[in-house]
Design a protein around this motif. Structure first.
Motif, PDB file in Angstrom:
ATOM      1  N   THR A   1      -3.300  -3.929   5.202  1.00 10.61           N
ATOM      2  CA  THR A   1      -2.431  -3.223   4.261  1.00 10.61           C
ATOM      3  C   THR A   1      -2.170  -1.818   4.786  1.00 10.61           C
ATOM      4  O   THR A   1      -3.029  -1.223   5.462  1.00 10.61           O
ATOM      5  N   VAL A   2      -0.994  -1.288   4.508  1.00  7.30           N
ATOM      6  CA  VAL A   2      -0.688   0.089   4.901  1.00  7.30           C
ATOM      7  C   VAL A   2      -1.791   1.006   4.361  1.00  7.30           C
ATOM      8  O   VAL A   2      -2.078   0.991   3.158  1.00  7.30           O
ATOM      9  N   PRO A   3      -2.450   1.778   5.213  1.00  7.82           N
ATOM     10  CA  PRO A   3      -3.480   2.700   4.719  1.00  7.82           C
ATOM     11  C   PRO A   3      -2.870   3.723   3.747  1.00  7.82           C
ATOM     12  O   PRO A   3      -1.878   4.385   4.070  1.00  7.82           O
ATOM     13  N   VAL A   4      -3.455   3.831   2.565  1.00  9.82           N
ATOM     14  CA  VAL A   4      -2.900   4.713   1.528  1.00  9.82           C
ATOM     15  C   VAL A   4      -4.012   5.526   0.883  1.00  9.82           C
ATOM     16  O   VAL A   4      -5.201   5.227   1.040  1.00  9.82           O
ATOM     17  N   ILE A   5      -3.592   6.554   0.153  1.00 14.94           N
ATOM     18  CA  ILE A   5      -4.489   7.332  -0.695  1.00 14.94           C
ATOM     19  C   ILE A   5      -3.804   7.513  -2.037  1.00 14.94           C
ATOM     20  O   ILE A   5      -2.579   7.314  -2.169  1.00 14.94           O
ATOM     21  N   ASP A   6      -4.568   7.855  -3.059  1.00 18.20           N
ATOM     22  CA  ASP A   6      -3.976   8.104  -4.376  1.00 18.20           C
ATOM     23  C   ASP A   6      -2.959   9.235  -4.303  1.00 18.20           C
ATOM     24  O   ASP A   6      -3.131  10.205  -3.540  1.00 18.20           O
ATOM     25  N   ASN A   7      -1.920   9.114  -5.099  1.00 19.67           N
ATOM     26  CA  ASN A   7      -0.884  10.134  -5.130  1.00 19.67           C
ATOM     27  C   ASN A   7      -1.470  11.449  -5.649  1.00 19.67           C
ATOM     28  O   ASN A   7      -1.895  11.524  -6.804  1.00 19.67           O
ATOM     29  N   PRO A   8      -1.550  12.487  -4.823  1.00 18.24           N
ATOM     30  CA  PRO A   8      -2.205  13.730  -5.240  1.00 18.24           C
ATOM     31  C   PRO A   8      -1.467  14.481  -6.343  1.00 18.24           C
ATOM     32  O   PRO A   8      -2.042  15.385  -6.961  1.00 18.24           O
ATOM     33  N   THR A   9      -0.219  14.115  -6.627  1.00 22.04           N
ATOM     34  CA  THR A   9       0.540  14.822  -7.661  1.00 22.04           C
ATOM     35  C   THR A   9       0.288  14.259  -9.054  1.00 22.04           C
ATOM     36  O   THR A   9       0.791  14.819 -10.037  1.00 22.04           O
ATOM     37  N   GLU A  10      -0.472  13.166  -9.131  1.00 20.84           N
ATOM     38  CA  GLU A  10      -0.691  12.514 -10.427  1.00 20.84           C
ATOM     39  C   GLU A  10      -2.097  12.795 -10.948  1.00 20.84           C
ATOM     40  O   GLU A  10      -3.078  12.729 -10.198  1.00 20.84           O
TER      41      GLU A  10
END
Length: 578
Positions: free
Chosen positions: A395-404
């Motif tokens: 899966t595309v490596p992701v992180i939580d959206n820091p703006t939320e």
């Protein structure tokens, strides 16, 4: 016809009566031995006992290029075989010989089989055209390639939409959805077919969707404006976007250009799993999901139809009930479906194969570049060459959206994602596959071994073979101003487009090529020993052709040789969803 003539005609194998017509290129059935006789003399045979030793009609005609013996010269005397004793009580005399019943049956069945073969060929052609009529196609313009090559690596974007079609799908997806990109997998198949990578792209990934030219029903093109900071799934359906828009979004996010797309909706899961007789799945604990109505005991189960759709759609039974955990379940399901479709039980069952062909073609919408059944078959056969153990799901490596504050979406992980994208772009396997012969690898690596010339001694002509416009001039300026390669010139565009940058040189220019490779950050595989060319002064010059992989003047082009360590699974193993 006498005994000899009958013997030749009756002993013809019906299979030998099929003759290739050079005018049509097809086989035709000839039931009479009317083909010209060979001019090569055959050994003479004595007549069988009880038959008169005489030639068949036309046997004494002169064959081209063959001398005919004189009739006045007596031939060697032959001892005539004694006739058999007559059966007592029967009148001796000549009777008209009859074909045996066995020979009649052989000839009859041979003709029947010929008819069946011809009929089957026509039926097969008609059935292929029928299957082709099942497939829906979309013209995506320049977003993808116009055709499919068996000799290259290829990228196919697999899109599962949340559009409701057919009965029984009321409980899935958004009620009024135009069909968003709900499930997305970028499938990369390596050039040598030793491995493949299926990279899932989360639907809740925040991206910038670029402007998208879409082909309208009247043949005109309409540009749909891009949007920033939106969910990936809106790259399809929203504002009339087609799959070409989703392909362009994938390229913008990952740098990997999909060549084609295949799109399916909810019904595809149900029909495909039913066609193959169910797919084996595994859960780490019993499941009783009231929303999806999925009920499964702990351990392995076989699901198909509605139950299979519920398995890949449910989010409330696994992990933290989010989309990323559902992606892992979908990857497990796809691996199991691949194994079932390629199993001997499926491939040796005509009934299952026909059901699978019908289900697959009716479920698919593809781009016009692969819209023919023959092309889809070629793609399937190329993918079948890849061992299941070397098909990697990630899966595309992701992180939580820091703006939320309340995390509902994700963004690309800027630290780990580029390594994954580069590995796929450069055809690097995520599994341990059998490498090329050691001698070949050593020979390639040896191109970088040896002396280096001074930068001022390098004489090079630069061409643009697929890089961004202006790249050749920018590279020339960098080499001359920053690296001291003064004997350099740029000669515009190359005659062909290259996926990778190359450096061609003659043997006596190897030291210059090695130095330039160091400056550019080129790998040994980019170096092409052979011939050089003459520059404008008639002096020999090495040739640098910038391909699509060119990253910019002064940016190292060293490609990865090993994929990064990421969370992954392979198609040959069953992992229980938890």
């Amino acid at each position: 016809m006498d005994a000899q003539g009958r013997g030749r005609a009756d002993n013809i194998d019906p299979a030998d009566q099929w003759v290739l017509n050079p005018n049509t290129g097809e086989y035709e059935l000839r039931l009479t031995p009317s083909a010209p006789q060979s001019g090569v003399p055959r050994p003479r045979r004595s007549a069988p006992a009880g038959a008169r030793a005489r030639s068949a009609p036309g046997r004494d005609r002169e064959a081209p290029g063959r001398e005919t013996p004189s009739r006045d010269v007596p031939g060697p005397r032959r001892r005539r075989a004694e006739p058999p004793e007559p059966v007592p009580g029967r009148r001796r005399g000549r009777t008209k010989p009859k074909k045996s019943k066995a020979k009649k049956i052989v000839l009859w069945t041979g003709g029947t089989m010929a008819f069946v073969l011809v009929a089957a060929s026509a039926a097969a052609y008609a059935y292929l055209k029928h299957l082709e009529g099942n497939v829906n196609t979309t013209d995506i313009g320049s977003a993808g390639k116009k055709g499919f090559s068996k000799n290259e690596a290829f990228n196919i974007l697999i899109i599962g939409t949340d559009k409701r079609t057919g009965k029984g799908n009321e409980g899935y997806g958004d009620k009024n959805s135009v069909g968003h990109a709900d499930t997305n997998i970028l499938l990369h198949v390596s050039k040598d077919r030793t491995n493949a990578t299926a990279m899932s792209i989360p639907r809740d990934l925040i991206v910038d969707v670029p402007d998208c030219p879409t082909v309208q029903s009247d043949g005109s093109t309409k540009v749909i404006g891009g949007t920033q900071n939106v969910r990936f799934n809106t790259s399809l359906g929203q504002a009339g976007r087609d799959p070409g828009c989703t392909m362009n979004t994938v390229k913008a996010v990952t740098g990997i250009a999909p060549d084609h797309f295949m799109m399916v909706d909810f019904n595809a899961v149900k029909t495909l799993t039913t066609a193959v007789g169910g797919v084996e799945v595994c859960v780490a604990h019993a499941v009783n999901d009231k929303e999806s109505k999925l009920k499964l005991p702990k351990g392995k189960s076989v699901v198909e139809g509605e139950q299979a759709l519920a398995f890949v759609r449910t989010r409330h039974s696994f992990g933290n009930q989010g989309d990323l955990d559902r992606i892992k379940v979908q990857q497990q399901f796809m691996g199991s479906l691949m194994r079932k479709m390629s199993s001997s039980n499926t491939l040796t069952s005509p009934t299952k194969l026909i059901k699978l062909a019908e289900a697959a073609t009716k479920a698919l919408t593809v781009d016009t570049g692969i819209g023919k059944v023959s092309t889809l078959k070629d793609i399937a056969l190329e993918l079948k060459k890849v061992p299941a153990k070397n098909i990697t799901f990630t899966t595309v490596p992701v992180i939580d959206n820091p703006t939320e504050k309340v995390h509902a979406t994700v963004v690309v992980n800027p630290t780990t994602a580029p390594e994954v994208f580069d590995a796929i772009k450069n055809d690097v396997s995520f599994t341990a596959v059998k490498q090329k012969e050691k001698k070949e690898k050593a020979a390639v690596a040896a191109r970088l071994k040896g002396t280096r010339s001074a930068a001022a001694d390098i004489r090079v002509d630069i061409y643009n073979g697929g890089a961004d416009a202006g790249s050749a001039q920018a590279t020339l300026n960098w080499l001359q101003n920053d690296e001291g390669v003064l004997k350099s010139s740029q000669l515009g565009n190359a005659d062909e487009t290259l996926s990778k940058t190359t450096l061609e040189y003659s043997p006596d220019q190897a030291d210059q090529a090695r130095k330039l490779a160091d400056l550019m950050g080129l790998s040994a595989s980019a170096m092409k020993p052979g011939k050089s060319e003459k520059n404008s002064q008639g002096l020999p010059a090495i040739v640098l052709t910038l391909g699509k992989d060119f990253k910019g003047a002064g940016v190292s082009m060293t490609t990865p040789t090993k994929a990064p360590d990421v969370d992954k699974s392979t198609a040959d193993k069953t992992v229980c969803a938890s």
